[in-house]
Design a protein around this motif. Structure first.
Motif, mmCIF file in Angstrom:
data_model
loop_
_atom_site.group_PDB
_atom_site.id
_atom_site.type_symbol
_atom_site.label_atom_id
_atom_site.label_comp_id
_atom_site.label_asym_id
_atom_site.label_seq_id
_atom_site.Cartn_x
_atom_site.Cartn_y
_atom_site.Cartn_z
ATOM 1 N N GLN A 1 10.285 4.988 -7.717
ATOM 2 C CA GLN A 1 10.433 4.002 -8.791
ATOM 3 C C GLN A 1 11.899 3.832 -9.167
ATOM 4 O O GLN A 1 12.376 2.705 -9.363
ATOM 5 N N ASP A 2 12.650 4.951 -9.247
ATOM 6 C CA ASP A 2 14.082 4.847 -9.541
ATOM 7 C C ASP A 2 14.787 4.022 -8.473
ATOM 8 O O ASP A 2 15.655 3.195 -8.780
ATOM 9 N N ASP A 3 14.403 4.254 -7.217
ATOM 10 C CA ASP A 3 15.056 3.550 -6.125
ATOM 11 C C ASP A 3 14.725 2.057 -6.158
ATOM 12 O O ASP A 3 15.596 1.212 -5.910
ATOM 13 N N GLN A 4 13.493 1.726 -6.478
ATOM 14 C CA GLN A 4 13.126 0.316 -6.583
ATOM 15 C C GLN A 4 13.784 -0.343 -7.796
ATOM 16 O O GLN A 4 14.133 -1.522 -7.754
ATOM 17 N N ASN A 5 13.988 0.427 -8.862
ATOM 18 C CA ASN A 5 14.677 -0.100 -10.043
ATOM 19 C C ASN A 5 16.094 -0.574 -9.709
ATOM 20 O O ASN A 5 16.608 -1.515 -10.313
ATOM 21 N N ARG A 6 16.757 0.119 -8.777
ATOM 22 C CA ARG A 6 18.153 -0.202 -8.489
ATOM 23 C C ARG A 6 18.294 -1.357 -7.492
ATOM 24 O O ARG A 6 19.413 -1.792 -7.205
ATOM 25 N N ARG A 7 17.186 -1.838 -6.954
ATOM 26 C CA ARG A 7 17.242 -2.939 -5.988
ATOM 27 C C ARG A 7 17.679 -4.231 -6.681
ATOM 28 O O ARG A 7 17.443 -4.423 -7.874
ATOM 29 N N ASP A 8 18.283 -5.138 -5.902
ATOM 30 C CA ASP A 8 18.866 -6.329 -6.526
ATOM 31 C C ASP A 8 17.825 -7.330 -7.007
ATOM 32 O O ASP A 8 17.925 -7.857 -8.117
ATOM 33 N N PHE A 9 16.786 -7.584 -6.186
ATOM 34 C CA PHE A 9 15.797 -8.597 -6.548
ATOM 35 C C PHE A 9 14.394 -8.090 -6.260
ATOM 36 O O PHE A 9 14.191 -7.210 -5.407
ATOM 37 N N THR A 10 13.437 -8.655 -6.962
ATOM 38 C CA THR A 10 12.050 -8.179 -6.826
ATOM 39 C C THR A 10 11.555 -8.308 -5.392
ATOM 40 O O THR A 10 10.813 -7.457 -4.908
ATOM 41 N N ILE A 11 11.984 -9.375 -4.699
ATOM 42 C CA ILE A 11 11.503 -9.577 -3.328
ATOM 43 C C ILE A 11 12.115 -8.570 -2.364
ATOM 44 O O ILE A 11 11.641 -8.427 -1.231
ATOM 45 N N ASN A 12 13.177 -7.869 -2.807
ATOM 46 C CA ASN A 12 13.804 -6.840 -1.980
ATOM 47 C C ASN A 12 13.423 -5.441 -2.430
ATOM 48 O O ASN A 12 13.984 -4.457 -1.929
ATOM 49 N N ALA A 13 12.506 -5.344 -3.376
ATOM 50 C CA ALA A 13 12.074 -4.035 -3.875
ATOM 51 C C ALA A 13 10.708 -3.628 -3.315
ATOM 52 O O ALA A 13 10.159 -2.598 -3.697
ATOM 53 N N LEU A 14 10.154 -4.443 -2.435
ATOM 54 C CA LEU A 14 8.855 -4.133 -1.834
ATOM 55 C C LEU A 14 8.984 -2.955 -0.876
ATOM 56 O O LEU A 14 9.958 -2.846 -0.134
ATOM 57 N N ALA A 15 7.996 -2.060 -0.899
ATOM 58 C CA ALA A 15 8.027 -0.871 -0.032
ATOM 59 C C ALA A 15 6.664 -0.671 0.616
ATOM 60 O O ALA A 15 5.616 -0.911 -0.009
ATOM 61 N N LEU A 16 6.683 -0.221 1.882
ATOM 62 C CA LEU A 16 5.464 0.104 2.621
ATOM 63 C C LEU A 16 5.504 1.571 3.021
ATOM 64 O O LEU A 16 6.482 2.026 3.623
ATOM 65 N N CYS A 17 4.441 2.293 2.702
ATOM 66 C CA CYS A 17 4.404 3.719 2.997
ATOM 67 C C CYS A 17 4.143 3.958 4.489
ATOM 68 O O CYS A 17 3.326 3.268 5.111
ATOM 69 N N LEU A 18 4.852 4.961 5.044
ATOM 70 C CA LEU A 18 4.690 5.310 6.457
ATOM 71 C C LEU A 18 3.987 6.651 6.654
ATOM 72 O O LEU A 18 3.792 7.070 7.801
#
Length: 481
Positions: free
Chosen positions: A122-139
């Motif tokens: 969540q911290d890492d997604q918070n620091r992303r520039d835009f919502t469309i660049n904060a998407l993550a897929l688990c591996l």
């Protein structure tokens, strides 16, 4: 936009993702592919650059992956930044995979370099520039392909919206380059910037001063290479960034009226020319020539009671401005700059030909001066016709086609493009016993003009005879051998 699970699984069904997941599971590390690669899955855009975020050390995960890949992989670590890169070649496939540990960041006011601490996803997604660049897929195996979207990035993809995950004022003040990135993404993807996000760019535009010229020009280059580059420059103008990063382009804006007579807005005309070129060519430097072709107009603008508004010699003034612009903006000071200079300096020549009787002599001179860039010059000039008057546009384009025909005929007949004179300075000096001097240059110039005027063919014997006649008129005689 609902996440298409099959689309996700199809994209993750690659050996490299399976292997990253296996390595992360063996290390008991949560691991995600994040950012632009995920965004581009849903936009159906190709992407080769893969960003991986993990809880814990990204370098350790990259080292473990590289060990599994063996000789097929090249590992680079950047311990000061806590990141690593694995370059991987498999058959005809080349991938660059960036690894970082999840982190949170805090900024000081005078730098875009953050203080970094370990953090959660969540911290890492918070620091992303835009919502469309904060998407993550688990591996990881037990959550394989699970989408983590805390800020509604999928909905923003559906609506075509650029929006910051957190307070946009904080986002842009912390890292002002994100303002340029917002405009670049809006241009590349043909998205809209969410109103509050856009207002925050205008409020924080002065912060761009802490960003290096190299970073700014990298974003401008991506805007320039997009399908409709004008969109980016209009957004830069509307949010007040343009006069800060490109004052010469901003100076083209506006219409002045005297005695009821106005001129066209050269800013919007320039952007129309740029889009016209972009429709016809992927050449980035031809696009720069389009953007800069009228850059000398503000310095040459005059009002004449008889003629109205004039911009005499704006092409030559613009040509002289380009080295200073390239130097300040950290654009390359090499043959690319000279190419742009040449096209800006010459861009009025075909237009003048198209307005007048097309003589062989004028076409020879144009072909000689433009050389191998003649086709690009013609694209620029044809793109420069932005009138709303259809008859005027048709007349100009028909005349340009006549110019093109003449260019082909004269090139086939006279080989003028990149012409080399059949007489060299050494031959003149040897014939008349001259040292390097002004008379030698004058004779060479006379030979060139005679060839371009069609008085003599571009051949040695006729040129030599012309040399002897020209020298005799100057009082020079061949020396006895």
């Amino acid at each position: 936009m609902q996440a298409d699970n099959q689309l996700i699984l199809d994209h993750l069904d690659q050996p490299i993702f399976r292997l990253i997941g296996e390595v992360a599971d063996a290390m008991n590390r949560p691991c995600f592919v994040i950012g632009g690669y995920v965004r581009d899955i849903f936009l159906h855009r190709p992407s080769k650059d893969i960003d991986i975020v993990t809880l814990g050390s990204g370098i350790e995960l990259a080292e473990a992956l590289a060990a599994r890949l063996g000789k097929r992989a090249h590992l680079s670590t950047f311990r000061n930044f806590g990141t690593a890169q694995v370059k991987y070649n498999r058959r005809d496939e080349h991938l660059e995979i960036e690894f970082v540990g999840a982190r949170k960041e805090s900024y000081s006011h005078d730098s875009r370099k953050p203080v970094v601490e370990d953090g959660t996803l969540q911290d890492d997604q918070n620091r992303r520039d835009f919502t469309i660049n904060a998407l993550a897929l688990c591996l990881n195996h037990d959550r394989w392909g699970e989408l983590v979207d805390p800020f509604g990035g999928m909905a923003d993809l559906e609506r075509g919206i650029i929006r910051t995950p957190l307070d946009p004022d904080v986002t842009f003040s912390d890292d002002p380059l994100r303002m340029m990135r917002a405009i670049r993404f809006a241009t590349q993807l043909n998205f809209q910037i969410e109103p509050e996000t856009f207002a925050a760019i205008e409020r924080n535009c002065s912060r761009i001063e802490i960003i290096s010229k190299e970073r700014i020009i990298d974003e401008l280059g991506k805007i320039m290479r997009s399908d409709i580059p004008s969109k980016g420059f209009i957004l830069l103008d509307e949010c007040k960034l343009l006069p800060l990063i490109f004052p010469e382009l901003s100076a083209l804006k506006g219409v002045e009226t005297v005695e009821g007579r106005g001129h066209k807005d050269n800013f919007y005309h320039t952007l129309a020319v740029l889009d016209n070129v972009a429709l016809r060519s992927q050449n980035e430097w031809l696009r720069w020539a389009a953007l800069l072709h009228d850059i000398g107009k503000p310095r040459t603008k005059r009002y004449d009671a008889r003629l109205g508004w004039t911009f005499h010699n704006h092409n030559y003034v613009g040509e002289k401005m380009i080295p200073g612009i390239f130097r300040r903006m950290k654009l390359p000071l090499n043959d690319k700059m000279k190419y742009v200079q040449k096209l800006v300096g010459l861009h009025m020549r075909p237009i003048v030909l198209a307005e007048e009787v097309v003589t062989d002599s004028a076409v020879r001179r144009l072909l000689f001066d433009a050389g191998d860039d003649i086709d690009d010059l013609m694209i620029l000039c044809e793109s420069d016709i932005t009138s709303k008057n259809r008859e005027k546009v048709k007349r100009f384009l028909d005349n340009f086609e006549l110019v093109r025909t003449k260019l082909r005929e004269i090139e086939e007949k006279d080989s003028i493009r990149n012409m080399k004179l059949p007489i060299r300075g050494e031959e003149i000096m040897e014939t008349f016993g001259l040292p390097p001097s002004r008379p030698v240059g004058e004779i060479l110039s006379a030979i060139k003009e005679a060839i371009l005027d069609g008085k003599i063919p571009n051949e040695h014997e006729p040129a030599r005879q012309f040399m002897l006649e020209t020298a005799a008129a100057m009082g020079l005689q061949p020396v006895a051998k």
